[in-house]
Design a protein around this motif. Structure first.
Motif, short mmCIF file in Angstrom:
data_model
loop_
_atom_site.label_atom_id
_atom_site.label_comp_id
_atom_site.label_asym_id
_atom_site.label_seq_id
_atom_site.Cartn_x
_atom_site.Cartn_y
_atom_site.Cartn_z
N ASN A 231 37.15 31.57 43.82
CA ASN A 231 36.41 32.03 45.12
C ASN A 231 36.26 33.61 45.46
OD1 ASN A 231 37.19 32.47 47.97
ND2 ASN A 231 38.58 31.98 47.94
N ARG A 232 35.15 33.55 45.69
CA ARG A 232 34.23 34.58 45.40
C ARG A 232 34.69 35.69 46.75
NH1 ARG A 232 29.08 36.90 47.41
NH2 ARG A 232 28.08 38.22 45.42
N ASP A 233 34.98 35.17 47.96
CA ASP A 233 35.02 36.20 48.68
C ASP A 233 36.64 36.63 48.63
OD1 ASP A 233 32.57 35.63 50.03
OD2 ASP A 233 33.63 33.80 51.77
N MET A 234 37.42 35.76 48.00
CA MET A 234 38.80 36.62 48.15
C MET A 234 38.41 37.92 46.83
SD MET A 234 41.83 36.00 49.19
CE MET A 234 42.09 34.33 49.62
N MET A 235 37.49 37.57 45.67
CA MET A 235 37.70 38.00 44.66
C MET A 235 37.03 39.83 44.51
SD MET A 235 39.29 37.08 41.53
CE MET A 235 39.05 37.38 40.18
N ALA A 236 35.78 39.40 45.58
CA ALA A 236 35.26 40.25 46.59
C ALA A 236 36.30 40.75 47.11
CB ALA A 236 34.53 40.81 46.77
N ALA A 237 37.68 40.60 48.28
CA ALA A 237 37.83 41.69 48.73
C ALA A 237 38.89 42.40 47.88
CB ALA A 237 39.04 40.56 49.41
N LEU A 238 39.71 41.40 46.60
CA LEU A 238 40.21 42.53 45.87
C LEU A 238 39.34 43.66 45.16
CD1 LEU A 238 42.59 42.53 44.07
CD2 LEU A 238 41.34 40.28 42.43
N LEU A 239 38.49 43.95 44.66
CA LEU A 239 37.36 44.67 44.14
C LEU A 239 37.01 45.34 45.03
CD1 LEU A 239 35.43 41.88 41.60
CD2 LEU A 239 37.65 43.92 40.98
N LEU A 245 40.88 52.26 47.42
CA LEU A 245 41.97 52.49 47.37
C LEU A 245 42.23 53.52 46.55
CD1 LEU A 245 44.19 50.03 48.55
CD2 LEU A 245 43.98 51.76 50.09
N GLY A 246 41.12 53.79 45.81
CA GLY A 246 41.72 54.59 44.57
C GLY A 246 42.09 54.27 43.52
N ARG A 247 41.71 53.12 43.72
CA ARG A 247 42.45 52.14 42.22
C ARG A 247 41.04 51.37 40.72
NH1 ARG A 247 46.37 49.13 45.26
NH2 ARG A 247 47.68 50.48 46.57
N ASP A 248 40.07 52.12 41.10
CA ASP A 248 39.29 51.58 40.51
C ASP A 248 38.44 52.55 39.57
OD1 ASP A 248 37.21 49.96 39.01
OD2 ASP A 248 36.09 49.04 40.98
N ARG A 249 38.54 53.12 38.68
CA ARG A 249 37.91 54.68 38.29
C ARG A 249 36.32 55.03 38.26
NH1 ARG A 249 39.49 58.81 35.30
NH2 ARG A 249 37.80 59.77 33.83
N PHE A 250 35.86 55.59 39.00
CA PHE A 250 34.05 55.60 38.78
C PHE A 250 34.12 54.10 40.01
CE2 PHE A 250 34.89 57.84 35.01
CZ PHE A 250 34.96 59.31 35.86
N CYS A 251 34.77 53.53 40.26
CA CYS A 251 34.37 52.16 41.10
C CYS A 251 33.68 50.54 40.32
CB CYS A 251 32.95 52.24 42.13
SG CYS A 251 34.03 53.48 43.80
N PHE A 254 34.27 47.43 40.53
CA PHE A 254 32.74 47.33 41.69
C PHE A 254 31.49 46.56 41.04
CE2 PHE A 254 31.27 46.66 45.94
CZ PHE A 254 31.50 45.70 46.07
N SER A 255 31.48 48.01 40.11
CA SER A 255 29.72 47.68 40.29
C SER A 255 29.40 47.02 39.28
CB SER A 255 29.51 48.71 39.43
OG SER A 255 29.83 50.60 40.66
N ASN A 256 30.67 46.67 38.16
CA ASN A 256 29.99 45.87 37.02
C ASN A 256 29.80 44.28 38.05
OD1 ASN A 256 30.10 48.02 35.14
ND2 ASN A 256 31.63 47.90 34.20
N ALA A 257 30.80 44.02 38.69
CA ALA A 257 30.94 42.99 38.61
C ALA A 257 29.70 42.87 39.76
CB ALA A 257 32.54 42.10 39.72
#
Ligand code: THG
Length: 269
Positions: A231-239, A245-251, A254-257
Motif C-alpha cells: 500500500n503505497r500511501d501507507m508506506m509513504a506515510a511511514l517514511l 520526526l528526525g528518525r531518518d538520517r539525512f532523509c 525517504f529520498s531513496n524510496a
C-alpha cells in the motif's frame, strides 16, 4: 518500524481461493512482493475450517519459505494449530498470537522458550476485549509476568492493544496511545503493535483514517504494524513521518524510496 506483511490471509477472497486450489505461484508472488517492499515478517493465516487448517498452514509455510528468506508470522486463533505446524518453520519468526484467554500461553510459551522466536500478545482475557486503558495494562503485566517464567523477555513480546473502531468509541485512538505509553514506561524494551484497519470500521474514507491513525501511532512510538507493505500511501506515510520526526538520517530512506523515477512499489488491489 517492524512491518508484518498481512497479504497472505485466507480471509482475503483471492487468497482463500489460492489456498483451496494450492496455487503455489499466487502465494509465492505475494511473498516475494511483500519481502521486496520491506516486510520484516510475512504473516500466514489459513482461515480455513479447523479440520483443514494444519495442512493448509504447512503448505503456506513451505510455499512462503521456498520463495523468500523473510521470517514468517504464524497467525492462528488456535494455539494447538500453531503447536502442530511449528516445526515446519525453518527459522525463528513470530507467533500471532497469545492472550490471557484459556491456555494459550501454556501452549505457546514452552514452544518458544530458549529460542529467538517473538510473540504477539493481544490484550484480551476470558472476559473479552477491554476498551479501557487500565485493564489493557493489567493484562499486559500478567502476560509479561507469565512470559518471564519461561525466560521470555519483554523485547520478544509485541503487545497488540486491539484498537476499537472509532465509530463505536470516539476515544479509541487516545486510549490506544495512552495504553502504548503506559506499557512502554513499565517495560521500555517491549514492542507495541497493531493492525491498521480496525480503527476505521464502518466509516467513510477508511484509507484516510487508517493512514492518519498510523501517523499518530508512529509519533508515539509504535514499534510494529500488521499492514500491507504494497500500500503505497501507507508506506509513504511511514517514511514521511519517520523523516519528519528526525528518525531518518539525512532523509536517506525517504529520498531513496521516492527520488527520481523511483516511485516505490505500486499499490496492489
Ligand atoms: N492484530 C493481529 N493479527 C491480525 C490482525 C490484528 N491478523 C489479521 C488482521 N488483523 C490483519 N490482517 C489483514 C489482512 C487483510 C486485510 C486486513 C487485515 C484486508 N485486506 C484487503 C485485501 O488485501 O484485499 C484490503 C486491503 C486494503 O485495501 O488495504 O482487508 O489486528 N495481531
Amino acid at each position: 518500524m517492524i512491518i508484518i506483511g498481512e497479504k497472505i490471509n485466507g480471509t482475503i477472497p483471492s487468497v482463500g481461493r489460492a489456498i483451496a486450489e494450492r496455487d503455489e505461484a499466487f502465494i509465492r508472488n505475494r511473498a516475494i512482493k511483500q519481502a521486496e517492499a520491506g516486510a520484516n515478517f510475512i504473516d500466514v493465516c489459513a482461515s480455513t475450517s479447523p479440520d483443514l487448517e494444519v495442512e493448509a498452514l504447512i503448505w503456506l509455510m513451505n510455499t512462503v519459505q521456498d520463495a523468500v528468506d523473510t521470517p514468517i508470522c504464524i497467525d492462528s486463533p488456535n494455539p494447538e494449530m500453531i503447536k502442530k505446524v511449528f516445526k515446519h518453520a525453518r527459522r525463528p519468526g513470530l507467533i500471532n498470537s497469545v492472550s490471557l484467554e484459556g491456555d494459550k500461553m501454556d501452549v505457546i510459551f514452552p514452544l518458544i522458550e530458549g529460542t529467538e522466536w517473538e510473540v504477539i500478545a493481544l490484550t484480551c482475557d476470558n472476559k473479552g476485549i477491554p476498551a479501557d486503558v487500565e485493564t489493557r495494562v493489567n493484562i499486559t503485566k500478567a502476560i509479561v509476568e507469565k512470559a518471564a517464567t519461561y525466560n521470555i523477555t519483554p523485547d520478544r513480546i509485541h503487545i497488540d492493544p486491539l484498537v476499537m473502531a472509532l465509530s463505536t468509541d470516539t476515544q479509541s485512538l487516545l486510549k490506544f496511545l495512552e495504553t502504548l505509553k503506559t506499557i512502554k514506561e513499565l517495560y521500555p524494551t517491549i514492542k507495541v503493535t497493531s493492525g491498521l484497519s480496525n480503527i476505521s470500521f464502518s466509516m467513510p474514507l477508511r484509507k484516510v483514517i487508517n493512514t492518519t491513525f498510523f501517523t499518530l501511532a508512529i509519533y508515539e512510538g509504535m514499534d510494529s504494524a500488521i499492514m500491507d507493505p504494497l500500500n503505497r500511501d501507507m508506506m509513504a506515510a511511514l517514511l514521511a513521518t519517520e523523516a519528519l520526526l528526525g528518525r531518518d538520517r539525512f532523509c536517506r530512506n525517504f529520498s531513496n524510496a521516492y527520488r527520481k523515477n523511483k516511485i516505490g512499489p505500486k499499490k496492489e488491489k
